[in-house]
Design a protein around this motif. Structure first.
Motif, PDB file in Angstrom:
ATOM      1  N   GLY A 176     -82.198  40.192 -23.659  1.00 23.60           N
ATOM      2  CA  GLY A 176     -82.980  39.706 -24.652  1.00 23.60           C
ATOM      3  C   GLY A 176     -81.399  39.901 -25.944  1.00 23.60           C
ATOM      4  N   SER A 177     -80.866  40.214 -25.372  1.00 26.92           N
ATOM      5  CA  SER A 177     -79.980  41.194 -27.297  1.00 26.92           C
ATOM      6  C   SER A 177     -79.321  40.243 -27.322  1.00 26.92           C
ATOM      7  N   PHE A 178     -79.110  39.149 -26.584  1.00 23.59           N
ATOM      8  CA  PHE A 178     -77.629  38.119 -26.738  1.00 23.59           C
ATOM      9  C   PHE A 178     -78.792  37.439 -27.044  1.00 23.59           C
ATOM     10  N   GLN A 179     -80.183  36.699 -26.292  1.00 26.13           N
ATOM     11  CA  GLN A 179     -80.860  35.744 -26.538  1.00 26.13           C
ATOM     12  C   GLN A 179     -80.807  35.980 -28.267  1.00 26.13           C
ATOM     13  N   TYR A 180     -81.614  36.714 -28.444  1.00 22.89           N
ATOM     14  CA  TYR A 180     -81.733  37.404 -30.116  1.00 22.89           C
ATOM     15  C   TYR A 180     -80.467  36.430 -30.981  1.00 22.89           C
ATOM     16  N   LEU A 181     -79.610  37.038 -30.916  1.00 19.30           N
ATOM     17  CA  LEU A 181     -78.251  37.271 -31.762  1.00 19.30           C
ATOM     18  C   LEU A 181     -77.789  35.460 -31.676  1.00 19.30           C
ATOM     19  N   ALA A 182     -77.638  34.630 -30.251  1.00 16.54           N
ATOM     20  CA  ALA A 182     -77.837  32.997 -30.532  1.00 16.54           C
ATOM     21  C   ALA A 182     -78.807  32.464 -31.011  1.00 16.54           C
ATOM     22  N   THR A 183     -80.049  32.964 -30.897  1.00 12.63           N
ATOM     23  CA  THR A 183     -81.398  32.171 -31.098  1.00 12.63           C
ATOM     24  C   THR A 183     -80.868  32.050 -33.007  1.00 12.63           C
ATOM     25  N   GLN A 184     -80.456  33.522 -33.430  1.00 14.87           N
ATOM     26  CA  GLN A 184     -80.551  33.195 -34.824  1.00 14.87           C
ATOM     27  C   GLN A 184     -79.104  33.131 -35.078  1.00 14.87           C
ATOM     28  N   GLY A 185     -78.974  32.424 -33.970  1.00 14.19           N
ATOM     29  CA  GLY A 185     -77.164  31.336 -34.677  1.00 14.19           C
ATOM     30  C   GLY A 185     -75.768  32.482 -35.174  1.00 14.19           C
ATOM     31  N   ASP A 186     -76.478  33.653 -34.800  1.00 10.52           N
ATOM     32  CA  ASP A 186     -75.114  34.564 -35.038  1.00 10.52           C
ATOM     33  C   ASP A 186     -73.826  34.660 -33.899  1.00 10.52           C
ATOM     34  N   ILE A 187     -73.241  33.606 -34.043  1.00  9.91           N
ATOM     35  CA  ILE A 187     -72.239  33.466 -33.366  1.00  9.91           C
ATOM     36  C   ILE A 187     -71.075  35.274 -33.634  1.00  9.91           C
ATOM     37  N   GLU A 188     -70.674  35.048 -34.143  1.00 13.18           N
ATOM     38  CA  GLU A 188     -70.171  36.539 -35.142  1.00 13.18           C
ATOM     39  C   GLU A 188     -70.364  37.325 -33.905  1.00 13.18           C
ATOM     40  N   GLY A 189     -71.376  37.500 -34.025  1.00 20.39           N
ATOM     41  CA  GLY A 189     -72.151  38.724 -34.084  1.00 20.39           C
ATOM     42  C   GLY A 189     -72.107  39.028 -31.814  1.00 20.39           C
ATOM     43  N   LEU A 190     -72.756  37.653 -31.723  1.00 19.94           N
ATOM     44  CA  LEU A 190     -72.586  37.130 -30.704  1.00 19.94           C
ATOM     45  C   LEU A 190     -71.227  38.106 -29.774  1.00 19.94           C
ATOM     46  N   GLU A 191     -70.628  37.345 -30.156  1.00 16.91           N
ATOM     47  CA  GLU A 191     -69.051  37.809 -29.562  1.00 16.91           C
ATOM     48  C   GLU A 191     -68.498  38.881 -29.858  1.00 16.91           C
ATOM     49  N   LYS A 192     -69.008  39.483 -30.738  1.00 16.03           N
ATOM     50  CA  LYS A 192     -68.810  41.422 -30.357  1.00 16.03           C
ATOM     51  C   LYS A 192     -69.406  42.363 -29.346  1.00 16.03           C
ATOM     52  N   LEU A 193     -70.391  41.524 -29.584  1.00 15.29           N
ATOM     53  CA  LEU A 193     -71.268  42.222 -28.796  1.00 15.29           C
ATOM     54  C   LEU A 193     -71.433  41.804 -27.234  1.00 15.29           C
ATOM     55  N   VAL A 194     -70.240  40.997 -27.308  1.00 14.10           N
ATOM     56  CA  VAL A 194     -69.772  40.592 -25.503  1.00 14.10           C
ATOM     57  C   VAL A 194     -68.892  41.397 -25.530  1.00 14.10           C
ATOM     58  N   GLU A 195     -67.936  41.368 -26.453  1.00 18.50           N
ATOM     59  CA  GLU A 195     -66.916  42.753 -26.347  1.00 18.50           C
ATOM     60  C   GLU A 195     -66.981  43.986 -26.235  1.00 18.50           C
ATOM     61  N   TYR A 196     -68.803  44.305 -26.784  1.00 21.55           N
ATOM     62  CA  TYR A 196     -68.670  46.290 -26.886  1.00 21.55           C
ATOM     63  C   TYR A 196     -69.200  46.136 -25.174  1.00 21.55           C
ATOM     64  N   ALA A 197     -70.394  45.228 -25.110  1.00 21.78           N
ATOM     65  CA  ALA A 197     -70.856  45.002 -23.365  1.00 21.78           C
ATOM     66  C   ALA A 197     -69.562  45.455 -22.784  1.00 21.78           C
ATOM     67  N   ILE A 198     -68.749  44.930 -22.547  1.00 24.75           N
ATOM     68  CA  ILE A 198     -67.564  44.811 -21.597  1.00 24.75           C
ATOM     69  C   ILE A 198     -67.391  45.935 -22.116  1.00 24.75           C
ATOM     70  N   SER A 199     -66.429  46.849 -23.677  1.00 25.35           N
ATOM     71  CA  SER A 199     -65.791  48.065 -23.381  1.00 25.35           C
ATOM     72  C   SER A 199     -66.163  49.194 -22.800  1.00 25.35           C
ATOM     73  N   CYS A 200     -68.260  48.974 -23.089  1.00 26.14           N
ATOM     74  CA  CYS A 200     -68.823  49.718 -22.943  1.00 26.14           C
ATOM     75  C   CYS A 200     -69.366  50.112 -20.766  1.00 26.14           C
ATOM     76  N   HIS A 201     -69.089  48.888 -20.375  1.00 26.89           N
ATOM     77  CA  HIS A 201     -70.093  49.259 -19.002  1.00 26.89           C
ATOM     78  C   HIS A 201     -69.173  47.876 -18.170  1.00 26.89           C
ATOM     79  N   PHE A 202     -68.203  46.974 -18.491  1.00 23.79           N
ATOM     80  CA  PHE A 202     -67.296  46.421 -17.682  1.00 23.79           C
ATOM     81  C   PHE A 202     -65.765  46.561 -18.423  1.00 23.79           C
ATOM     82  N   PRO A 203     -65.045  47.937 -17.953  1.00 25.74           N
ATOM     83  CA  PRO A 203     -64.088  47.839 -19.247  1.00 25.74           C
ATOM     84  C   PRO A 203     -63.263  47.193 -18.229  1.00 25.74           C
TER      85      PRO A 203
END
Length: 470
Positions: A176-203
């Motif tokens: 739902g965190s990704f759904q939220y930023l996508a729904t809000q049209g925050d593409i920059e935030g969505l990109e940052k969240l993907v990168e942050y999630a990868i760095s935290c959980h899938f390095p």
């Protein structure tokens, strides 16, 4: 207890400063000393009661409420968020890893939508017991550090004493965190969240560009499959597998209407609000797949070519079933201690499950009995006599050890949980919780002296229901 800021640099929409509401009389009821040893946390009860109720706040790091969307029972809610939770910050463990420290029930937030933001004592204790039980069972889960009573009444039906739960998690990044930023049209935030999630959980993901997104989706799918298979191995029913309750880290979160299955049946449902059986025991794999598809949809704005994105992301989603089936089949072979892999394994499992459903056999106790029967003259259900002959032909000298490692002898039985919750709500304390938590620390060890904790309820939970704590 040094805290670190988290999520605030991803998007202004994702983490919004919000201060917990002080309570009238905070008192430390439960404290997870084993978990606390992983962190630099004071054990002073007065300090913990004030800090972990939200009555005192570390001014160095501002608490936040996290925003997210969610498909709740299939219906999309674009703006949910932490309606009764405050993220105090991240705390570092003794290995240098950061963990979210969150208060649940610490008052209303910007996402409360008119709610009081509070938590009743019963759901708080349920989360403490269940999360600790799952952790001991080897299931990925958020953890509870403490339960603090508030001295206040929470107005539910009926009114209940209030409490605040302190939750520890690798992260609170949800589908739902990704759904939220996508729904809000925050593409920059969505990109940052993907990168942050990868760095935290899938390095280990080293790819770049759009391939990095599809690799991330595949990694999340693997985590969800691992989690759901582990739930089904022990008979756990989450009860509310909405996308806002699906952590991309693959940890169990939200123990509101959860329950343990007694008599085996894939259609088992305990949640009072799941009228259609959407989140029944046997439906959990399908819902995990569905939730991952919703995650894939939220990635579409990150691709230049939508048609290509649909093709590539769909291919990853369509691979879910084959991956799950492989993991599921492996789980059953382990639960039965099968020697190697043979063509008739699925039929052997299917016949057992059919007999278990037909004769209303207890899930945990049946597999525990099969396990112990390889070592002692352990009593087995008469209804399995013919099936047992075929099964024993497929076992070996290694089977007992394999089965003992995956088949629990004890689980957090629903009626035992309810007994403890009733004790607390009637007297403010429990004479049983200490013993149960101690028993649950070694769930794969069968001890005859603990037989009382192994027994299912007399009615098989035929009328049992669980409820959301909000």
């Amino acid at each position: 207890m040094k805290l670190h800021t988290r999520y605030t640099d991803i998007s202004d929409l994702l983490a919004i400063e919000d201060t917990p509401t002080a309570v009238s009389d905070p008192n430390l009821l439960l404290f997870n000393a084993n978990l606390a040893r992983e962190f630099d946390i004071s054990t002073d009860p007065e300090f913990l009661a004030k800090r972990l109720s939200g009555s005192e706040v570390d001014n160095a790091v501002k608490p936040v409420a996290l925003g997210y969307s969610g498909h709740q029972f299939g219906h999309f809610s674009p703006r949910l968020g932490d309606g009764r939770a405050h993220l105090l910050g991240a705390i570092e463990d003794k290995h240098g890893a950061l963990w979210d420290l969150q208060l649940k029930g610490a008052g209303a937030t910007v996402f409360s939508r008119g709610g009081d933001g509070r938590c009743a004592l019963g759901p708080a204790i349920r989360e403490y017991i269940m999360s600790e039980a799952l952790a001991a069972l080897g299931i990925a889960t958020t953890r509870c550090l403490a339960v603090v009573t508030t001295g206040e009444t929470v107005y539910r039906q009926p009114p209940r004493p209030g409490a605040v739960v302190t939750r520890v998690a690798n992260s609170h990044i949800r589908v739902g965190s990704f759904q939220y930023l996508a729904t809000q049209g925050d593409i920059e935030g969505l990109e940052k969240l993907v990168e942050y999630a990868i760095s935290c959980h899938f390095p280990d993901i080293k790819s770049e560009g759009e391939q990095r997104i599809t690799d991330f989706l595949a990694a999340v799918i693997d985590k969800q499959i691992e989690l759901v298979v582990s739930w089904m191995r022990i008979g756990f029913i989450h009860g509310v597998m909405n996308t806002d309750n699906t952590l991309i880290s693959g940890e169990t979160i939200d123990y509101g209407p959860c329950a343990m299955m007694n008599q085996f049946d894939f259609e088992t449902v305990f949640s009072s609000i799941d009228h259609q059986g959407r989140y029944a025991f046997g439906n959990q794999p399908t819902i995990a797949n569905w939730n991952c598809a919703r995650l894939a949809e939220s990635f579409l704005p990150l691709f230049k070519d939508e048609e290509r994105a649909l093709s590539e992301l769909s291919a990853v989603i369509n691979g879910f079933a084959a991956k799950f089936n492989t993991a599921f089949d492996t789980m059953w072979r382990l639960k039965l201690g099968l020697d190697g892999e043979q063509a008739g394994d699925q039929a052997l499992v299917s016949e057992l499950l059919t007999l278990m459903k037909q004769h209303k056999l207890d899930y945990t106790n049946t597999f525990n009995a099969l396990t112990e029967s390889l070592r002692t003259d352990f009593p087995l259900p008469d209804s399995l006599k013919e099936w047992l002959c075929e099964w024993r032909l497929r076992t070996s000298g290694e089977s007992y050890g394999v089965m003992r490692a995956v088949n629990p002898a004890v689980i957090p039985r629903n009626h035992n949980i309810e007994m403890i919750l009733t004790e607390y709500e009637q007297t403010g304390t429990s004479s049983s919780i200490g013993e149960l938590l101690k028993v649950l620390e070694n769930p794969y060890s069968y001890e005859e002296r603990l037989a009382a904790w192994y027994q299912p309820p007399h009615d098989g939970d035929s009328h049992y229901q669980t409820f959301c704590g909000t």
